[in-house]
Design an enzyme around this catalytic site. Sequence first.
Site, short mmCIF file in Angstrom:
data_model
loop_
_atom_site.label_atom_id
_atom_site.label_comp_id
_atom_site.label_asym_id
_atom_site.label_seq_id
_atom_site.Cartn_x
_atom_site.Cartn_y
_atom_site.Cartn_z
N SER A 13 133.46 18.07 24.97
CA SER A 13 134.80 18.46 24.55
C SER A 13 135.45 19.34 25.61
CB SER A 13 134.72 19.16 23.18
OG SER A 13 135.98 19.40 22.63
N ASP A 68 134.99 13.23 19.27
CA ASP A 68 134.44 14.51 19.75
C ASP A 68 132.92 14.46 19.96
OD1 ASP A 68 133.78 17.16 20.18
OD2 ASP A 68 134.43 17.86 18.21
#
Length: 282
Positions: free
Chosen positions: A48, A167
Amino acid sequence: MAKKSGHYQGSSALVVEGGAMRGIFAAGVLDSFIDKSYRPFDFCIGVSAGSTNLAAWLANQRGRNYRVITDYSCRPEFIDFRRFVQGGHWLDLDWLWDITMREINIDTDAFDKQPIPLYVVTTNIETGDAAYIEANADNMNDLLKASCSVPVAYRNYPRINGKQMTDGGVADSIPVIKAYEMGARKITVILSRPWGYRKSPVRNKWLVRKLLSDTPQLSEAMINRAESYNRAIDFIENPPADCELVVIVPPESFAVGRTTTNFEKLDAGYYLGVEAASEAAL
């Protein structure tokens, strides 16, 4: 150090956790690394915001991610809960990626010319499993965007190699075990929360399953995220005998949360990262 099919036997690795706006701490650490010309790593793994921090660091773009987090990410065009309630994105990565690609894009030419591979963690929405994909000039923007795509808050799933991804922190928030499995025996880890933090189990599992009813394996990965996260912390606290760990963590005074937009807090968090890098036994 020998490399064979993505395996770096006896190598040194750098692992950077994500955490959205908490990534400001790692931005400070890595800018300090640039100042010190500190790059003793054979490969890196980022998740991320950790992956975008690493990409800018490897491209030698000091201050790039400080600007992204303290400016672009704080604008209402990016973060807007009211828009989310009305059916849009809470975190509009489409807008963020479009504007930063135009105005302060990562220097992919410089990235490709440097020798340290970057593996970006994403989560496959069909299986709920982590994917560790090496970044290059061609896949960089899509790959980083996928790793930063917080489920529900961002309603799209970018495609990487034909597969919908989200994610990376869902499946592997701190890929330190993966770094070890890839052969690293000295691992530097930059965390986004103070030492001692443990992720609590999901309380409302039914709600997660309802919100992600179209992707049941992803919902289970979300529910199991705390277990995966805490397994990585267990590894960090008690590494194998043949593994040396250097852990850089924010101090207790670090006041940045996932969606913090207060400039003073973000700026202070950045300089805590700069200080932590200077104080680390590197």
